[in-house]
Design an enzyme around this catalytic site. Sequence first.
Site, PDB file in Angstrom:
ATOM      1  N   LYS A  32     -64.461  -4.797-126.567  1.00  0.00           N
ATOM      2  CA  LYS A  32     -65.570  -4.903-125.664  1.00  0.00           C
ATOM      3  C   LYS A  32     -66.235  -3.699-125.750  1.00  0.00           C
ATOM      4  O   LYS A  32     -65.582  -2.602-125.779  1.00  0.00           O
ATOM      5  CB  LYS A  32     -65.270  -5.319-124.295  1.00  0.00           C
ATOM      6  CG  LYS A  32     -63.916  -4.336-123.515  1.00  0.00           C
ATOM      7  CD  LYS A  32     -64.589  -3.336-122.915  1.00  0.00           C
ATOM      8  CE  LYS A  32     -63.595  -2.271-122.394  1.00  0.00           C
ATOM      9  NZ  LYS A  32     -63.913  -1.049-122.042  1.00  0.00           N
ATOM     10  N   PRO A 118     -59.781  -0.306-131.993  1.00  0.00           N
ATOM     11  CA  PRO A 118     -58.868   0.946-131.968  1.00  0.00           C
ATOM     12  C   PRO A 118     -58.137   1.212-130.681  1.00  0.00           C
ATOM     13  O   PRO A 118     -58.291   0.601-129.876  1.00  0.00           O
ATOM     14  CB  PRO A 118     -60.054   2.234-131.973  1.00  0.00           C
ATOM     15  CG  PRO A 118     -61.347   1.386-131.580  1.00  0.00           C
ATOM     16  CD  PRO A 118     -61.116  -0.113-131.994  1.00  0.00           C
ATOM     17  N   ILE A 119     -56.984   2.010-131.087  1.00  0.00           N
ATOM     18  CA  ILE A 119     -55.767   1.991-130.090  1.00  0.00           C
ATOM     19  C   ILE A 119     -56.279   3.079-129.198  1.00  0.00           C
ATOM     20  O   ILE A 119     -56.776   4.008-129.645  1.00  0.00           O
ATOM     21  CB  ILE A 119     -54.461   2.292-130.596  1.00  0.00           C
ATOM     22  CG1 ILE A 119     -54.112   1.009-131.463  1.00  0.00           C
ATOM     23  CG2 ILE A 119     -53.526   2.732-129.561  1.00  0.00           C
ATOM     24  CD1 ILE A 119     -52.980   1.557-132.442  1.00  0.00           C
ATOM     25  N   MET A 123     -62.223   0.313-126.006  1.00  0.00           N
ATOM     26  CA  MET A 123     -62.740  -0.707-126.494  1.00  0.00           C
ATOM     27  C   MET A 123     -61.872  -2.073-125.884  1.00  0.00           C
ATOM     28  O   MET A 123     -62.027  -3.325-126.330  1.00  0.00           O
ATOM     29  CB  MET A 123     -63.061  -1.106-127.886  1.00  0.00           C
ATOM     30  CG  MET A 123     -64.310  -0.058-128.177  1.00  0.00           C
ATOM     31  SD  MET A 123     -64.702  -0.679-129.997  1.00  0.00           S
ATOM     32  CE  MET A 123     -65.172  -2.235-129.823  1.00  0.00           C
ATOM     33  N   SER A 127     -55.783  -4.922-123.908  1.00  0.00           N
ATOM     34  CA  SER A 127     -56.256  -5.962-123.291  1.00  0.00           C
ATOM     35  C   SER A 127     -56.536  -7.355-123.804  1.00  0.00           C
ATOM     36  O   SER A 127     -56.072  -8.246-123.417  1.00  0.00           O
ATOM     37  CB  SER A 127     -57.558  -5.509-122.335  1.00  0.00           C
ATOM     38  OG  SER A 127     -57.248  -4.254-121.385  1.00  0.00           O
ATOM     39  N   ALA A 128     -57.171  -7.144-125.085  1.00  0.00           N
ATOM     40  CA  ALA A 128     -57.604  -8.110-125.947  1.00  0.00           C
ATOM     41  C   ALA A 128     -56.131  -8.851-126.413  1.00  0.00           C
ATOM     42  O   ALA A 128     -56.044 -10.047-126.585  1.00  0.00           O
ATOM     43  CB  ALA A 128     -58.296  -7.868-126.971  1.00  0.00           C
ATOM     44  N   ASP A 160     -59.098  -4.885-117.484  1.00  0.00           N
ATOM     45  CA  ASP A 160     -59.991  -5.357-118.624  1.00  0.00           C
ATOM     46  C   ASP A 160     -59.517  -6.736-119.258  1.00  0.00           C
ATOM     47  O   ASP A 160     -60.144  -7.394-119.984  1.00  0.00           O
ATOM     48  CB  ASP A 160     -60.244  -4.366-119.891  1.00  0.00           C
ATOM     49  CG  ASP A 160     -60.939  -3.233-119.299  1.00  0.00           C
ATOM     50  OD1 ASP A 160     -61.741  -3.299-118.466  1.00  0.00           O
ATOM     51  OD2 ASP A 160     -60.852  -2.240-119.890  1.00  0.00           O
TER      52      ASP A 160
HETATM   53  O1  C5P Z   1     -56.073  -1.710-115.859  1.00  0.00           O
HETATM   54  P1  C5P Z   1     -55.668  -0.699-116.873  1.00  0.00           P
HETATM   55  O2  C5P Z   1     -54.126  -0.460-117.304  1.00  0.00           O
HETATM   56  O3  C5P Z   1     -56.597  -0.973-118.081  1.00  0.00           O
HETATM   57  O4  C5P Z   1     -56.003   0.672-116.514  1.00  0.00           O
HETATM   58  C1  C5P Z   1     -55.653   1.837-116.820  1.00  0.00           C
HETATM   59  C2  C5P Z   1     -55.773   3.076-115.819  1.00  0.00           C
HETATM   60  O5  C5P Z   1     -57.326   3.417-115.743  1.00  0.00           O
HETATM   61  C3  C5P Z   1     -55.515   2.700-114.621  1.00  0.00           C
HETATM   62  O6  C5P Z   1     -54.078   3.167-114.321  1.00  0.00           O
HETATM   63  C4  C5P Z   1     -56.347   3.836-113.777  1.00  0.00           C
HETATM   64  O7  C5P Z   1     -55.909   5.150-113.910  1.00  0.00           O
HETATM   65  C5  C5P Z   1     -57.652   3.875-114.680  1.00  0.00           C
HETATM   66  N1  C5P Z   1     -58.417   2.658-114.221  1.00  0.00           N
HETATM   67  C6  C5P Z   1     -59.205   3.187-112.834  1.00  0.00           C
HETATM   68  N2  C5P Z   1     -59.939   2.269-112.092  1.00  0.00           N
HETATM   69  C7  C5P Z   1     -60.319   0.942-112.869  1.00  0.00           C
HETATM   70  C8  C5P Z   1     -59.764   0.660-114.189  1.00  0.00           C
HETATM   71  C9  C5P Z   1     -58.838   1.665-114.692  1.00  0.00           C
HETATM   72  O8  C5P Z   1     -58.739   4.167-112.057  1.00  0.00           O
HETATM   73  N3  C5P Z   1     -61.186   0.224-112.175  1.00  0.00           N
END
Ligand code: C5P
Length: 326
Positions: A32, A118-119, A123, A127-128, A160
């Site tokens: 994304k 990409p890691i 993007m 999550s995908a 995501d």
């Molecule tokens: O949910 P995800 O593991 O993708 O989020 C990674 C990190 O990004 C979270 O641990 C947080 O530090 C940050 N994040 C955030 N607010 C969001 C989404 C992500 O602070 N709405």
Amino acid sequence: MGAGDLGAADARRRDTNATDPDRSVHVRAPGKINVFLRVGEVREDGYHDLATAYQAVSLYEDVVAHHDDGFSVSFTGSVDVSSLPTDSSNLAMRAARALARRTGYRGGVHLEIDKNVPIAGGMGGGSADAAAALVACDALWGTALSREQLLKLAARLGADVPFALMGGTAIGTDRGDRLSPALARGTFHWVLAFSDEGMSTPHVYTALDAHRERYAADIRPVSTAPTVEANVLQALRAGDPEMLADCLSNDLQAPALRLRPELAEVLELGETSGALAGIVSGSGPTVALLAADAESAIDLHVALSASGLRAARVTGPVAGARVVAD
Ligand code: C5P
């Protein structure tokens, strides 16, 4: 044969499919771009309230799920996958285990993941993988959860993940995981410029918070309830790249550029090479350059590659995680 007989035959076929040890299920899920991302205040759970407009683009993760007794994952891909964890911390494996727990499924799965997103690139590649794992295991095991049930499981795995399941164009609020589909017409043409090294999403959010704290007196107060601007929705609805180029916006771009100043040069190179506008994707470091049409995207891709950048041409919106018939 009556309708009831047909239903029973279908159910029998599904049961046979679910237990055939040689059967596998192939699911494809997209990466994304956040064409708009406004970050609000940090919440008690450490996440930030945000308002974003997601667009799923044609750079894909392919996940093949095979029946197995335990849970395991292996990676191949067009990106370097050597750094990825294959233990139980892996998000795709956590997704599979969460589905097994949720449904009471007693077996396991082996997930073969072919990565193109990409890691740590901003993007939503991980999550995908998780979204694809949910859809693949659900089909492989015959657990047949509804989309709503899968979306709920997805939200617990990461902010995501629900969007990778839904795909298309959507507005995300809360942590980004409360989704509503957005009307979108036509196809947008993007060129992505990749970086050799990924960036940690939490670091970028922390850099944003630190900057806001340091300059609290000089910058406008952080929004408590961020929203997506109306002109973004209008541009997506109209399928108008010029209009969208004028309102691309990402609050994570400034901290990403402070952490990686060379990304500013990539944005500038894109814009002087014919892009309508450029933006850091999510928390970066991938840069997404919006082109006027397919032809300008080809020219832009050639120009970036000639400058030594790794780049790819993609379009959006595309569908979310879906079973692929092999
Ligand atoms: O949910 P995800 O593991 O993708 O989020 C990674 C990190 O990004 C979270 O641990 C947080 O530090 C940050 N994040 C955030 N607010 C969001 C989404 C992500 O602070 N709405």
